[in-house]
Design an enzyme around this catalytic site. Structure first.
Site, PDB file in Angstrom:
ATOM      1  N   LYS A  83      21.694  47.300  80.072  1.00  0.00           N
ATOM      2  CA  LYS A  83      20.832  48.255  80.772  1.00  0.00           C
ATOM      3  C   LYS A  83      20.193  47.609  81.991  1.00  0.00           C
ATOM      4  O   LYS A  83      19.824  46.434  81.973  1.00  0.00           O
ATOM      5  CB  LYS A  83      19.760  48.766  79.796  1.00  0.00           C
ATOM      6  CG  LYS A  83      18.904  49.902  80.332  1.00  0.00           C
ATOM      7  CD  LYS A  83      17.928  50.351  79.249  1.00  0.00           C
ATOM      8  CE  LYS A  83      16.997  51.453  79.721  1.00  0.00           C
ATOM      9  NZ  LYS A  83      16.045  51.868  78.650  1.00  0.00           N
ATOM     10  N   SER A 160      15.812  56.455  77.676  1.00  0.00           N
ATOM     11  CA  SER A 160      16.165  56.066  79.025  1.00  0.00           C
ATOM     12  C   SER A 160      17.453  55.247  79.112  1.00  0.00           C
ATOM     13  O   SER A 160      17.947  54.983  80.210  1.00  0.00           O
ATOM     14  CB  SER A 160      15.015  55.255  79.641  1.00  0.00           C
ATOM     15  OG  SER A 160      14.754  54.078  78.872  1.00  0.00           O
ATOM     16  N   SER A 184      14.230  55.160  73.374  1.00  0.00           N
ATOM     17  CA  SER A 184      15.227  55.030  74.441  1.00  0.00           C
ATOM     18  C   SER A 184      16.562  54.436  74.050  1.00  0.00           C
ATOM     19  O   SER A 184      17.509  54.493  74.837  1.00  0.00           O
ATOM     20  CB  SER A 184      14.640  54.243  75.617  1.00  0.00           C
ATOM     21  OG  SER A 184      13.679  55.016  76.287  1.00  0.00           O
TER      22      SER A 184
END
Length: 484
Positions: A83, A160, A184
């Protein structure tokens, strides 16, 4: 053995590592196949950066090792995605926000470094909700754009960590790393039909499972953690075992399991989501799992007193600390906030900079968070539970709102509610309590959209939770590849 492209794309992390370590599959061939897949599916917008040359060179180094040398690497030749808010060398760490575009950290985050040391190859950085402050991954920064769900590119992948989830579900990579503050890793895992782990954070000290100080662009030191994501529970357990140094894990015996069904988490669900989740419960019960209804009637009221008070106060010092520790060209949180592209994230940072919840922070930390943690501990102990089980999200993936980045949703025609609130409701309490959570696929709705189930366990029960997940996965089965 000659591997077809389709055979390579269907490999799980555990299968890929086994084949590469045994010399049956060249790491360079595998990486080349996945790079081609990433380029062919660029419309999903899952990546902010792809390291073509670096990944191929790393794969060639793995192939050049002797059989015994490869056998000593637990992740030999395994491509992973990281990420974009997790520090990496070579590739930028921008957190999907314009102010940090092009910033490259001096070293890998510890969790990333442990994977690389074990033979993993960082294929690229994953797109995300800007600054990790949202659950849609509808990133409006010019260099990023919205991530698209492989099951339906017009729908959100969750966030996210939406780019990590989309890349894994689309068979671009078999596994990777996300982060989890309020849901997330688990929300995108549920909406994309994969597996995501939120490791224990507990008191933030000895109870914290993963230690990545100043190595992740932060929201909250109380709530933030890196978390592994993968096609299967076995893949997630593989990465977790490497990061923690605890190694392989055995599956739990289902006949000895007592799993709680917390009533508030099962209320107010979309009918299509509830149908899939209830069908999964029937399979688990038939296999011998003991399902125990529990009340937890105060859970959401307690959580509301904790959640935003922390999330809108801690970023001020935490993000400033990350900027300083990493010697970024950006000097202050205000400088980052001034260039935020997504309206929903800008609104959140307006509240953060004004410290609108600062007055509530100390009470949240000293009174309400301990009471929330006590409610969980009492529920587990009083009912003799191994874990709690519930739908990860109240509804499946909704269409992307390209204009606002966040909007309202209606559940089966009910009055519209805030999208963030709708998706966070079931995942956020565990985040605030610091306990571990594991999201895994329950099945598909009649419309062909994934539904996830979440297992939450006591602080420090991560290995037990993964062992239960392995057993549940065998009962419920993995999802097929989306038809892209």
């Amino acid at each position: 053995m000659t591997w077809t492209v389709d055979q390579q794309l269907e490999l799980t992390s555990t299968q890929a590592v086994e084949a590469i370590r045994a010399g049956r599959l060249k790491a360079a061939d595998y990486v080349a196949t996945l790079i081609a897949r990433a380029e062919a599916l660029a419309n999903l917008n899952a990546f902010t950066a792809l390291d073509v040359e670096g990944a191929l060179a790393a794969a060639q180094r793995i192939d050049a090792l002797g059989l015994n040398e490869r056998a000593r690497l637990p992740l030999a030749g395994l491509p992973v995605v990281v990420k974009d808010n997790i520090n990496t060398r070579v590739l930028p760490t921008s957190a999907g926000t314009p102010a940090l575009e092009g910033f490259v950290a001096a070293r890998h985050a510890p969790s990333v470094q442990r994977l690389v040391d074990a033979g993993a190859i960082v294929l690229g950085k994953a797109n995300m909700h800007e600054l990790a402050f949202g659950i849609t991954s509808t990133n409006l920064a010019p260099h990023a754009g919205p991530v698209r769900n492989p099951w339906d590119p017009e729908r959100i992948p969750g966030g996210s960590s939406g780019g990590t989830a989309a890349a894994i579900a689309a068979r671009i990579v078999p596994s990777g790393l996300g982060t989890d503050t309020g849901g997330s890793t688990r929300i995108p895992a549920a909406l994309c039909g994969i597996v995501g782990l939120r490791p224990s954070v507990g008191d933030g000290g000895t109870q914290r499972r993963y230690h990545d100080p100043h190595a992740v662009v932060p929201i909250s030191h109380t709530r933030d953690t890196v978390g592994p994501m993968g096609r299967t529970v076995a893949d997630v357990a593989l990465l977790d075992g490497v990061i923690t140094g605890l190694g392989p894990l055995a599956q739990a015996a289902v006949t000895n399991l007592r799993v709680g069904l917390p009533a508030p988490f099962w209320a107010g669900l979309e009918a299509a989501t509830e149908d899939v989740a209830r069908a999964a419960l029937a399979k688990l019960a038939a296999a011998g799992v003991t399902l125990v209804p529990v009340e937890m009637s105060d859970i959401f009221a307690l959580n509301d007193r904790v959640s935003m008070a922390i999330a809108l106060h801690e970023p001020i010092d935490d993000l400033q600390g990350w900027l300083a520790a990493n010697q970024t060209p950006v000097q202050s949180v205000a400088d980052v906030a001034a260039r935020i592209a997504s309206p929903d994230v800008r609104a959140a940072y307006d509240a953060i900079l004004a410290d609108t919840r600062g007055r509530d922070y100390q009470t949240a930390m000293t009174v309400w968070r301990p009471r929330l943690q006590q409610l969980y501990a009492q529920t587990f102990a009083a009912n003799g539970l191994d874990a709690l089980l519930f739908p990860t999200t109240r509804l499946a993936a909704v269409p992307i709102d390209d204009l606002n980045g966040s909007s309202s949703v209606s559940i089966d025609g009910s009055a519209p509610i805030d999208e963030l609130e709708a998706y966070l409701r079931n995942t956020d309490p565990a985040s605030n309590a610091g306990i571990p959570g594991l999201a895994l696929p329950a099945g598909l709705t009649e419309a062909g959209l994934p539904v996830g189930l979440e297992l939450d366990g006591p602080t420090g029960s991560d290995r037990r939770l993964l062992a239960i997940g392995l057993a549940f996965e065998e009962i419920l089965g993995a999802l097929p590849a989306p038809n892209i």
